[in-house]
Every structure is written in structure tokens, then in C-alpha cells.
Design an enzyme around this catalytic site. Structure first.
Site, PDB file in Angstrom:
ATOM      1  CD1 TRP A 104      -2.057  -2.298   1.749  1.00 22.91           C
ATOM      2  CD2 TRP A 104      -2.915  -1.338  -0.084  1.00 22.91           C
ATOM      3  NE1 TRP A 104      -3.010  -3.142   1.242  1.00 22.91           N
ATOM      4  CE2 TRP A 104      -3.551  -2.585   0.117  1.00 22.91           C
ATOM      5  CE3 TRP A 104      -3.288  -0.555  -1.173  1.00 22.91           C
ATOM      6  CZ2 TRP A 104      -4.546  -3.062  -0.735  1.00 22.91           C
ATOM      7  CZ3 TRP A 104      -4.274  -1.019  -2.027  1.00 22.91           C
ATOM      8  CH2 TRP A 104      -4.882  -2.260  -1.806  1.00 22.91           C
ATOM      9  CG  ASP A 173      -3.491   4.462   4.492  1.00 27.30           C
ATOM     10  OD1 ASP A 173      -4.363   4.165   5.332  1.00 27.30           O
ATOM     11  OD2 ASP A 173      -3.548   4.098   3.303  1.00 27.30           O
ATOM     12  CE  LYS A 197      -7.951  -2.452   4.979  1.00 26.41           C
ATOM     13  NZ  LYS A 197      -8.255  -3.697   4.284  1.00 26.41           N
TER      14      LYS A 197
END
Length: 366
Positions: A104, A173, A197
């Protein structure tokens, strides 16, 4: 289907049962309006109340300072890969520092290259199973910001403490470990986190930005991505994901009822310890990640050897699924198994998984 389901999906992921029940109870008649929450106008007082409650609950959970704006945006963490450099790039030729620790952060750095020069500050490892010591990082004191991903869901690498970036704003993030541990928000220029999540359903992204950084947007920044515009309009410049905001507000309420982020952190440590202890005591299960950066929320597991065994892994997933242990297949790019232990996953869920792991090893070890 098994009578009991324990969901270890990596995202979208498990939502607390109490939250789903409340949403179900209110779905046809939201707070006496006679309408579903999905029918209520985002300009109406009823939704404005939800919107403000949601922000205030998150501020309580994280003790967010008053000089930070909280926004509920769309586009997920991936949308923020572009939003961050477009909003925080300074000058005509901005430089962005990126700590790349997995898939990511690698994708985030690639996207930022469209909007300025990207400096990868840490040496690239042969595999994303470790994080280089910070003495090896090369930070640019003139960078617009330093970016890192707190937890890499694919590789199971977690950066457990924020780097010291001096006067350069730190952005992060936190999509996959948001609200699983205490965070000193004042150390950051910006925090972004997708909901699907740890705190709700896919469709809304929390963005927390220090106020002094709101006037840096590039002229080409689309207005729906512009932090200043979003903040000035209480996340309602255009139609926001109203149901998703409603749902994360319920999750925030649930977290507060459980004892806040301190309780989430304690539970997260207990769950991950159960799984890692089982792996470390075994000659059948293997963790590919160095112990100093093992993720508490995404635990990758290899079977048989450190190289893994596809046949054993497929059998494990098949038998686990039959018992109601869902979502344990590893990411397609790395294989193996992966147990995602987000906030709504209980210690009981994790104990069920560990028991199955022990039984499976007994039945299948050479």
C-alpha cells in the site's frame, strides 16, 4: 453453513453484532422520522445531528486537538493516495518523502509521483518482511511531508511508533490499524483511514488534518478532494455517504461503551499474542515477518516451511471455512494464510482459530 461464524476477512471486515442489530432496528424508521437513514437528506437536521455526533465521538476516542479538522470523505485510502499530494504539496516542484514498507505504501508513492518528486527514504528490502532502522532513512528537510502506512495489510508489517520528522508534517495511512491503539494525533499533519476494516462499512474515509495545512491545495486538486472545502462544509460539500457515516457513528459509540481505544488496544494485543504464540511454538506454522514489526491486526502465516505449502494451505482454508472460520486465505500476491484481527473480532473468535490451528497441525504434520 456452520452454526457459528468467526469472520477474519481482511476488509470489508467484521462489524460488531450490537452495531448491526441497532442498524437493523432503526433501518425502516430512523429516530422516529418514518424514513430509513438512507432516505434522509444530507441537508436535513436529522442527518446533521448524526454527522456532528460522529465527529464528536471520534474526537472523544482519540482526544483530537481543537486545531485539527475531521472529515468524512469518499474514495477510500486509495483516493487519499492522490488527495494527500494534491492538498499538501508546497510550491511548483514539491518533494514528498515516502516510507515504503509494503504494497500500500508502494502504491501511494507511485500515485504521488504524478504530482511531484517522490523520495523513498528507506532502503528497499528484498521482501516486505522488515522495516529498515531509522538511522538508515534519508529524509529531505524541505519535503512537503513524510508519508508512511502504519500497517500493511498484505504483508503483515506494522510500524509501531511514528517517526520523528522534525518540522516536516507527518502524514499516515492508518486504514487497517485505526482505533486499535492509542495515537497522539498532535504528532501528525494528517491521518487518513478507510472504515471497512476497524470501524464500519466500505464507502467512507476518515481524514484528520491540522488546520495550518488546509491552504496548500494545488490548483488542479478536484474540489471534492480538497480538504479546505470539505472541512468548511462539514463533509457535505456534495452528498456524503450518509449510511456509512451513520454506521461508523454506531461503531464509535460501541468503542466508547467498551472502554475506548485503551480497551481496543488491550484486546488487540491479546488476540495477536494468541496467534503468534501458536505459530512460534510450532514447527508447522511460520511467520515470515521480523518480530519487531509484526502486525497486531493482519497476521500472515505460512504452512509446512518458510516457503509455504499451497496444498496444505488450501486444505486449511477449506476445513476452516467448513467450521465457520472465514477469510483466512492469504492475499493473492503473497499466498499463505492471513488472519485479520480487527476490533470487532473477539478473543473468543481468535481462540476458535487457535484451537483449529492446533488440531490441524496434529492431523497434518509429518
Amino acid at each position: 453453513m456452520a452454526a457459528q461464524i468467526s469472520c477474519f476477512n481482511p476488509g470489508p471486515a467484521k462489524v460488531p453484532a450490537a452495531v448491526l442489530k441497532k442498524a437493523q432496528d432503526e433501518f425502516m424508521n430512523f429516530r422516529g422520522t418514518g424514513m430509513s437513514i438512507v432516505e434522509v437528506s444530507h441537508r436535513a437536521k436529522d442527518f446533521a445531528t448524526v454527522n456532528s455526533e460522529c465527529e464528536e465521538n471520534l474526537r472523544r476516542i482519540l482526544d483530537i486537538p481543537k486545531n485539527y479538522k475531521v472529515m468524512f470523505m469518499q474514495g477510500g485510502g486509495t483516493g487519499q493516495f492522490a488527495a494527500l499530494p494534491l492538498n499538501l504539496g508546497r510550491g511548483k516542484s514539491p518533494v514528498f518523502d515516502y516510507v515504503v514498507t509494503g504494497t500500500w505504501s508502494q502504491k501511494a508513492a507511485k500515485e504521488a509521483e504524478k504530482y511531484g518528486k517522490v523520495n523513498i527514504v528507506n532502503p528497499k528490502p528484498a521482501k516486505f518482511t522488515s522495516v529498515a532502522a531509522r538511522e538508515q532513512w534519508t529524509l529531505d528537510p524541505e519535503a512537503s511531508y513524510v508519508y508512511y502506512c502504519a500497517n500493511e495489510t498484505v504483508h503483515g508489517v506494522e510500524v509501531l511508533s511514528p517517526p520523528d520528522t522534525g518540522k516536516v508534517p507527518l502524514v499516515c495511512d492508518m486504514s487497517s490499524n485505526f482505533l486499535t491503539c492509542k495515537v497522539d494525533v498532535s504528532k501528525y499533519g494528517a491521518i487518513v483511514a478507510g472504515a471497512q476494516k476497524n470501524f464500519g462499512a466500505a464507502g467512507v474515509t476518515v481524514v484528520i488534518v491540522r488546520e495550518d495545512l488546509l491552504d496548500m491545495a494545488h490548483p488542479m486538486c478536484p474540489i471534492v478532494m480538497e480538504y479546505k472545502t470539505c472541512a468548511a462544509n462539514s463533509s457535505c460539500y456534495n452528498t456524503p455517504p450518509t449510511f456509512c457515516i451513520y454506521l461508523i457513528n454506531l461503531v464509535f459509540q460501541w468503542i466508547l461503551e467498551q472502554g475506548g481505544v485503551a480497551a481496543m488496544e488491550k484486546c488487540s494485543a491479546a488476540k495477536s499474542k494468541l496467534v503468534y504464540d501458536t505459530v512460534d511454538k510450532s514447527n508447522f506454522y511460520w511467520s515470515p515477518v521480523m518480530t519487531d514489526c509484526r502486525s497486531r491486526v493482519n497476521v500472515p502465516i505460512l504452512l509446512g516451511t518458510l516457503e509455504g505449502n499451497k496444498d496444505l494451505e488450501a486444505l486449511f482454508v477449506e476445513k476452516a471455512t467448513a467450521l465457520g472460520l472465514i477469510g483466512l486465505k492469504g492475499h493473492r500476491s503473497v499466498g499463505g494464510l492471513r488472519a485479520s484481527l480487527y476490533n470487532a473480532v473477539s478473543v473468543e473468535d481468535t481462540e476458535r482459530l487457535v484451537k483449529f490451528m492446533i488440531d490441524f497441525e496434529k492431523e497434518n504434520s509429518a
